[in-house]
Design a protein around this motif. Sequence first.
Motif, short mmCIF file in Angstrom:
data_model
loop_
_atom_site.label_atom_id
_atom_site.label_comp_id
_atom_site.label_asym_id
_atom_site.label_seq_id
_atom_site.Cartn_x
_atom_site.Cartn_y
_atom_site.Cartn_z
N ARG A 93 2.96 37.96 27.85
CA ARG A 93 4.17 38.37 26.76
C ARG A 93 5.18 37.25 27.16
N TRP A 94 5.60 36.56 26.03
CA TRP A 94 6.52 35.54 26.35
C TRP A 94 7.81 36.29 25.60
N ALA A 95 8.98 36.08 26.56
CA ALA A 95 10.15 36.83 26.15
C ALA A 95 11.36 35.86 25.67
N PHE A 96 11.99 36.30 24.70
CA PHE A 96 13.20 35.70 24.19
C PHE A 96 14.26 36.57 23.87
N THR A 97 15.53 36.10 24.02
CA THR A 97 16.57 36.78 23.48
C THR A 97 17.55 36.34 22.73
N ARG A 98 18.18 37.05 21.84
CA ARG A 98 19.21 36.39 21.08
C ARG A 98 20.40 37.46 21.11
N ASP A 99 21.76 36.99 21.32
CA ASP A 99 22.73 38.00 21.40
C ASP A 99 23.41 37.75 19.84
N HIS A 100 23.91 39.01 19.19
CA HIS A 100 24.49 38.97 17.97
C HIS A 100 25.54 40.11 17.94
N GLN A 101 26.66 39.61 18.05
CA GLN A 101 27.89 40.56 18.02
C GLN A 101 27.72 41.75 19.17
N ALA A 102 27.75 42.86 18.63
CA ALA A 102 27.91 44.04 19.59
C ALA A 102 26.40 44.41 19.97
N TYR A 103 25.36 43.47 19.84
CA TYR A 103 23.97 44.01 20.11
C TYR A 103 23.32 42.76 20.04
N ALA A 108 12.74 26.96 19.26
CA ALA A 108 13.51 26.07 18.22
C ALA A 108 14.50 26.93 17.28
N ALA A 109 14.35 28.06 17.22
CA ALA A 109 15.09 28.88 16.17
C ALA A 109 16.18 29.77 16.86
N ASP A 110 16.79 29.27 17.68
CA ASP A 110 17.99 29.76 18.17
C ASP A 110 18.09 30.89 19.15
N PHE A 111 16.75 31.19 19.81
CA PHE A 111 16.41 32.07 20.76
C PHE A 111 16.55 31.52 22.13
N VAL A 112 16.77 32.12 23.21
CA VAL A 112 16.88 31.74 24.42
C VAL A 112 15.47 32.13 25.11
N PHE A 113 14.65 31.26 25.61
CA PHE A 113 13.51 31.54 26.11
C PHE A 113 13.43 31.87 27.56
N HIS A 114 12.70 33.19 27.80
CA HIS A 114 12.75 33.47 29.19
C HIS A 114 11.39 33.34 29.70
#
Length: 177
Positions: A86-96, A73-79
Motif C-alpha cells: 500500500r503506497w502512502a501519500f499525504t496532503r494537508d489542508h487547513q485544519a485537517y 504529481a498532484a500535490d500529494f507528499v509521497f511516503h
Amino acid sequence: MRAIKVVDYDPSWPRLFAEISTEISILLGDRLLSIDHIGSTSVPGLAAKPKIDLDAVMISDEFLPTAIEVVRAADFVFHGDTGEQRWAFTRDHQAYGFRLYLCGPDNRGHRERILFRDYLRVHPERAKAYAELKRRLAAEAGGDWDFYTAGKTTFVSETLRLADLRTWSAQPHSAPD
C-alpha cells in the motif's frame, strides 16, 4: 515531537471524503476499482485525528506504478510503501489533512481496514472503547507516534478477530465430512 491530536467526530468528514475522492477519481480514471473511506473519520461519532484516510484500489496491481506517479504529481507528499503493498501519500489542508493509500484489488491491509471500519460502524460500544483508548494514548504519548500506534495494536487485532468471526458466522458453510 508533534502532539497527537484526537478530536471529536466532525460531521463534515464525509463531505471532505467525497470531495477528495472525486479528485482522486478524476486523477486515476477507469483504472480505479474503488475509493473507500477508512480510518476513524469513516465511523460516524468516532473521535479521530483530523485526517481523512482513504484507500484507492486499482483494478489491477499492474496499474500501481502509473497511479503512484500520477498522484505524486498532484500535490500529494509521497511516503512510499507501508510494507503491505500500500503506497502512502499525504496532503494537508487547513485544519485537517488527507492520507491516501494506493493498493491493488486483493490487498490484505485494505480488506482489514474495511472489516475494522464496518465492525465499528455497527458496534457503537466497541467504537466508544476505541475512542477512549485513542484519547488516553494521545495524552500519554507526548508526541511519540510509535507509542500511540503500538498502543492501539491489541485493540485493532481483537476487533479484527471479532469482525472476522462475525463475517464467517454470517456466511453459509457446509457441514464437515
